[in-house]
Design a protein around this motif. Structure first.
Motif, PDB file in Angstrom:
ATOM      1  N   PHE A  98       0.869  -1.181   0.000  1.00 44.38           N
ATOM      2  CA  PHE A  98       0.000   0.000   0.000  1.00 44.38           C
ATOM      3  C   PHE A  98       0.901   1.224   0.000  1.00 44.38           C
ATOM      4  CE2 PHE A  98      -4.165  -1.686   2.131  1.00 44.38           C
ATOM      5  CZ  PHE A  98      -4.260  -2.654   1.145  1.00 44.38           C
ATOM      6  N   ALA A  99       0.603   2.211  -0.841  1.00 45.31           N
ATOM      7  CA  ALA A  99       1.443   3.400  -0.933  1.00 45.31           C
ATOM      8  C   ALA A  99       0.587   4.629  -1.191  1.00 45.31           C
ATOM      9  CB  ALA A  99       2.482   3.244  -2.042  1.00 45.31           C
ATOM     10  N   ASN A 100       1.117   5.801  -0.853  1.00 45.41           N
ATOM     11  CA  ASN A 100       0.379   7.024  -1.142  1.00 45.41           C
ATOM     12  C   ASN A 100       0.574   7.414  -2.605  1.00 45.41           C
ATOM     13  OD1 ASN A 100       2.920   8.187  -1.253  1.00 45.41           O
ATOM     14  ND2 ASN A 100       2.622   9.544   0.484  1.00 45.41           N
ATOM     15  N   ASN A 101      -0.226   8.368  -3.058  1.00 47.53           N
ATOM     16  CA  ASN A 101      -0.235   8.758  -4.465  1.00 47.53           C
ATOM     17  C   ASN A 101       1.121   9.273  -4.919  1.00 47.53           C
ATOM     18  OD1 ASN A 101      -0.697  11.037  -6.635  1.00 47.53           O
ATOM     19  ND2 ASN A 101      -2.426   9.639  -6.821  1.00 47.53           N
ATOM     20  N   ASN A 102       1.783  10.009  -4.045  1.00 45.32           N
ATOM     21  CA  ASN A 102       3.095  10.567  -4.383  1.00 45.32           C
ATOM     22  C   ASN A 102       4.066   9.474  -4.780  1.00 45.32           C
ATOM     23  OD1 ASN A 102       5.520  11.924  -4.523  1.00 45.32           O
ATOM     24  ND2 ASN A 102       5.333  12.943  -2.560  1.00 45.32           N
ATOM     25  N   ALA A 103       4.189   8.448  -3.945  1.00 45.04           N
ATOM     26  CA  ALA A 103       5.130   7.370  -4.226  1.00 45.04           C
ATOM     27  C   ALA A 103       4.758   6.604  -5.485  1.00 45.04           C
ATOM     28  CB  ALA A 103       5.194   6.423  -3.031  1.00 45.04           C
ATOM     29  N   ILE A 104       3.461   6.323  -5.663  1.00 44.46           N
ATOM     30  CA  ILE A 104       3.017   5.552  -6.826  1.00 44.46           C
ATOM     31  C   ILE A 104       3.256   6.320  -8.119  1.00 44.46           C
ATOM     32  CG2 ILE A 104       0.959   4.625  -7.974  1.00 44.46           C
ATOM     33  CD1 ILE A 104      -0.095   3.824  -5.241  1.00 44.46           C
ATOM     34  N   SER A 105       3.104   7.625  -8.074  1.00 43.29           N
ATOM     35  CA  SER A 105       3.213   8.432  -9.291  1.00 43.29           C
ATOM     36  C   SER A 105       4.649   8.802  -9.635  1.00 43.29           C
ATOM     37  CB  SER A 105       2.387   9.718  -9.139  1.00 43.29           C
ATOM     38  OG  SER A 105       1.029   9.426  -8.890  1.00 43.29           O
ATOM     39  N   THR A 106       5.571   8.624  -8.723  1.00 41.28           N
ATOM     40  CA  THR A 106       6.933   9.099  -8.983  1.00 41.28           C
ATOM     41  C   THR A 106       7.977   7.988  -8.842  1.00 41.28           C
ATOM     42  OG1 THR A 106       7.064   9.853  -6.665  1.00 41.28           O
ATOM     43  CG2 THR A 106       6.398  11.474  -8.317  1.00 41.28           C
ATOM     44  N   HIS A 107       8.250   7.547  -7.646  1.00 39.72           N
ATOM     45  CA  HIS A 107       9.405   6.692  -7.386  1.00 39.72           C
ATOM     46  C   HIS A 107       9.149   5.196  -7.569  1.00 39.72           C
ATOM     47  CE1 HIS A 107      11.078  10.348  -5.748  1.00 39.72           C
ATOM     48  NE2 HIS A 107      10.079  10.430  -4.897  1.00 39.72           N
ATOM     49  N   PRO A 161      13.817   4.997   5.896  1.00 39.58           N
ATOM     50  CA  PRO A 161      13.837   6.088   4.898  1.00 39.58           C
ATOM     51  C   PRO A 161      13.673   5.549   3.485  1.00 39.58           C
ATOM     52  CG  PRO A 161      15.691   6.251   6.435  1.00 39.58           C
ATOM     53  CD  PRO A 161      15.072   4.905   6.665  1.00 39.58           C
ATOM     54  N   TYR A 162      12.879   6.248   2.671  1.00 39.17           N
ATOM     55  CA  TYR A 162      12.678   5.839   1.285  1.00 39.17           C
ATOM     56  C   TYR A 162      13.146   6.932   0.318  1.00 39.17           C
ATOM     57  CZ  TYR A 162      10.289   4.423  -3.018  1.00 39.17           C
ATOM     58  OH  TYR A 162      10.014   4.099  -4.314  1.00 39.17           O
ATOM     59  N   ARG A 163      12.428   8.035   0.223  1.00 41.01           N
ATOM     60  CA  ARG A 163      12.807   9.132  -0.654  1.00 41.01           C
ATOM     61  C   ARG A 163      12.444  10.468   0.004  1.00 41.01           C
ATOM     62  NH1 ARG A 163      14.486   5.354  -3.127  1.00 41.01           N
ATOM     63  NH2 ARG A 163      14.468   5.001  -5.393  1.00 41.01           N
ATOM     64  N   LEU A 260       6.638  26.191  -1.338  1.00 39.90           N
ATOM     65  CA  LEU A 260       5.705  26.483  -0.252  1.00 39.90           C
ATOM     66  C   LEU A 260       6.498  26.572   1.051  1.00 39.90           C
ATOM     67  CD1 LEU A 260       2.874  24.005  -1.278  1.00 39.90           C
ATOM     68  CD2 LEU A 260       2.742  26.501  -1.379  1.00 39.90           C
ATOM     69  N   VAL A 261       6.171  27.550   1.880  1.00 39.70           N
ATOM     70  CA  VAL A 261       6.948  27.790   3.102  1.00 39.70           C
ATOM     71  C   VAL A 261       6.561  26.836   4.226  1.00 39.70           C
ATOM     72  CG1 VAL A 261       7.275  30.217   2.529  1.00 39.70           C
ATOM     73  CG2 VAL A 261       5.308  29.543   3.931  1.00 39.70           C
ATOM     74  N   GLU A 262       5.416  26.160   4.119  1.00 38.10           N
ATOM     75  CA  GLU A 262       4.956  25.281   5.196  1.00 38.10           C
ATOM     76  C   GLU A 262       5.886  24.086   5.374  1.00 38.10           C
ATOM     77  OE1 GLU A 262       1.590  27.835   4.410  1.00 38.10           O
ATOM     78  OE2 GLU A 262       2.920  26.718   3.093  1.00 38.10           O
ATOM     79  N   GLN A 263       6.039  23.684   6.611  1.00 36.00           N
ATOM     80  CA  GLN A 263       6.878  22.529   6.916  1.00 36.00           C
ATOM     81  C   GLN A 263       6.323  21.258   6.286  1.00 36.00           C
ATOM     82  OE1 GLN A 263       9.869  22.557   8.383  1.00 36.00           O
ATOM     83  NE2 GLN A 263      10.015  20.350   7.982  1.00 36.00           N
ATOM     84  N   TRP A 264       4.971  21.168   6.225  1.00 35.02           N
ATOM     85  CA  TRP A 264       4.388  19.950   5.684  1.00 35.02           C
ATOM     86  C   TRP A 264       4.654  19.764   4.193  1.00 35.02           C
ATOM     87  CZ3 TRP A 264       1.233  21.543   1.881  1.00 35.02           C
ATOM     88  CH2 TRP A 264       0.454  22.685   2.045  1.00 35.02           C
ATOM     89  N   ALA A 265       5.161  20.823   3.532  1.00 35.07           N
ATOM     90  CA  ALA A 265       5.483  20.694   2.108  1.00 35.07           C
ATOM     91  C   ALA A 265       6.688  19.776   1.893  1.00 35.07           C
ATOM     92  CB  ALA A 265       5.749  22.060   1.494  1.00 35.07           C
ATOM     93  N   GLN A 266       7.519  19.611   2.915  1.00 32.96           N
ATOM     94  CA  GLN A 266       8.638  18.667   2.823  1.00 32.96           C
ATOM     95  C   GLN A 266       8.085  17.261   3.040  1.00 32.96           C
ATOM     96  OE1 GLN A 266      11.539  19.972   1.882  1.00 32.96           O
ATOM     97  NE2 GLN A 266      10.519  21.967   1.978  1.00 32.96           N
ATOM     98  N   ARG A 267       8.191  16.438   2.041  1.00 30.50           N
ATOM     99  CA  ARG A 267       7.574  15.116   2.084  1.00 30.50           C
ATOM    100  C   ARG A 267       8.659  14.045   2.162  1.00 30.50           C
ATOM    101  NH1 ARG A 267       2.601  14.945   3.402  1.00 30.50           N
ATOM    102  NH2 ARG A 267       1.842  13.493   1.826  1.00 30.50           N
ATOM    103  N   ASP A 268       8.938  13.591   3.363  1.00 25.92           N
ATOM    104  CA  ASP A 268       9.892  12.504   3.539  1.00 25.92           C
ATOM    105  C   ASP A 268       9.138  11.183   3.492  1.00 25.92           C
ATOM    106  OD1 ASP A 268      11.941  14.279   3.790  1.00 25.92           O
ATOM    107  OD2 ASP A 268      11.917  14.298   5.978  1.00 25.92           O
TER     108      ASP A 268
END
Length: 307
Positions: A98-107, A161-163, A260-268
């Motif tokens: 199971f993965a989120n959309n970000n991971a499925i669409s990119t890495h 850690p993944y990406r 984006l200045v928000e901390q949540w914009a950093q997606r580890d």
């Protein structure tokens, strides 16, 4: 049980056709044989399933209930057959991810290609979910591996850690926000958005952050992928937020990319697996090695340490 799968198949065919003869023909049976099967089926379940009329048959209320269950049962059996076919064709293992959309669409596509090159006989079930749902699925055993973007952890899981990625704002080149090096999410809320479809992880994520600011996302268009967001933004239809790694090189000259200045914009992105898996699966462990050691030699011994 006083009826069998053939009875259910004949019942569905007659219900769909509204006629005993046509339903029987669809099942390669004589009309008399199909009619007898339906009479026995009604006796077995203890209710009348059809209203017999001069020009055919219609379902009773009970018949509609049975039709729903019968179709579901046969669909599940067909899925069971389909799931077993790969084993007869040489499949050596299976892993559920199971993965989120970000991971499925990119890495993930490139990483899974590397895995399949090494283990061509293994099949992977990959499903998109929200990060919080993924954690629950791995804890419950519904998924063997999860790929999430969460800072919080769960005591039953190991997080690796993944990406690293970053959510960025896309705007048309002539947009007022295009000249800024960075901007806040709040400053974007009055603009028409190009967004993923409702239910997609990123769509839900951004909606929740807009609500937290007592605002709302003014969604002008919803699309199925990041590529479509970039093309619509470049055309001037609105602005959008996507992972930086999802932006293709050909799009970079046609739109502006604003941080984006928000901390949540950093997606580890991180891989989560059970600390004590209920079953040993060597291919799960080898996939984890490929995901978490990109460009590095795989960790020797993970299969034994986590199996």
């Amino acid at each position: 049980m006083l009826y069998d799968l053939t009875d259910l198949q004949v019942f569905i065919a007659i219900a769909d056709e509204g006629n005993v003869s046509r339903g029987a023909e669809r099942c390669h049976l004589a009309a008399s044989s199909a009619s007898l099967r339906m009479k026995n089926l009604e006796e077995a379940v203890g209710v009348t399933l059809f209203k017999r009329q001069a020009r055919g048959v219609t379902l009773t209320a009970a018949g509609h209930v049975l039709l729903e269950h019968a179709k579901r049962c046969l669909a599940q059996l067909e899925q069971m057959r389909a799931d077993l076919v790969p084993y007869g064709q040489g499949m050596t293992g299976h892993v559920t991810v199971f993965a989120n959309n970000n991971a499925i669409s990119t890495h993930l596509p490139d990483d899974l290609a590397r895995f399949f090159k090494a283990y061509p006989g293994v099949r992977i079930t990959l499903e998109e979910r929200l990060s919080h749902d993924i954690v629950g699925a791995v804890v419950d055993g519904r998924a063997e591996i999860g790929v999430v973007a969460l800072e919080s952890e769960h005591p039953a899981l190991e997080f690796l850690p993944y990406r690293k990625d970053q959510l960025v704002l896309l705007t048309p080149i002539d947009h007022p926000l295009a000249g800024k090096g960075a901007t806040s999410f709040a400053s974007c809320l009055g603009q028409p958005f190009i967004s993923l479809q409702s239910g997609a992880a990123l769509h839900t994520f951004l909606m929740n952050h807009a609500n937290a600011l007592d605002g709302r996302l003014d969604v002008r268009v919803q699309v199925s992928g990041y590529r479509a967001i970039a093309r619509l933004v470049a055309s001037g239809a609105g602005i959008g937020i996507v992972p930086r790694t999802a932006i293709e090189r050909s799009d970079r000259g046609r739109l502006a990319i604003v941080e984006l200045v928000e901390q949540w914009a950093q997606r580890d992105l991180r891989v989560c697996i059970p600390k004590q898996p209920s079953e040993k699966n060597v291919y799960r462990d080898r996939l984890v090695d490929i995901l978490c050691h990109f460009g590095k030699p795989p960790v020797v011994g993970r299969a034994s340490s986590t199996g």
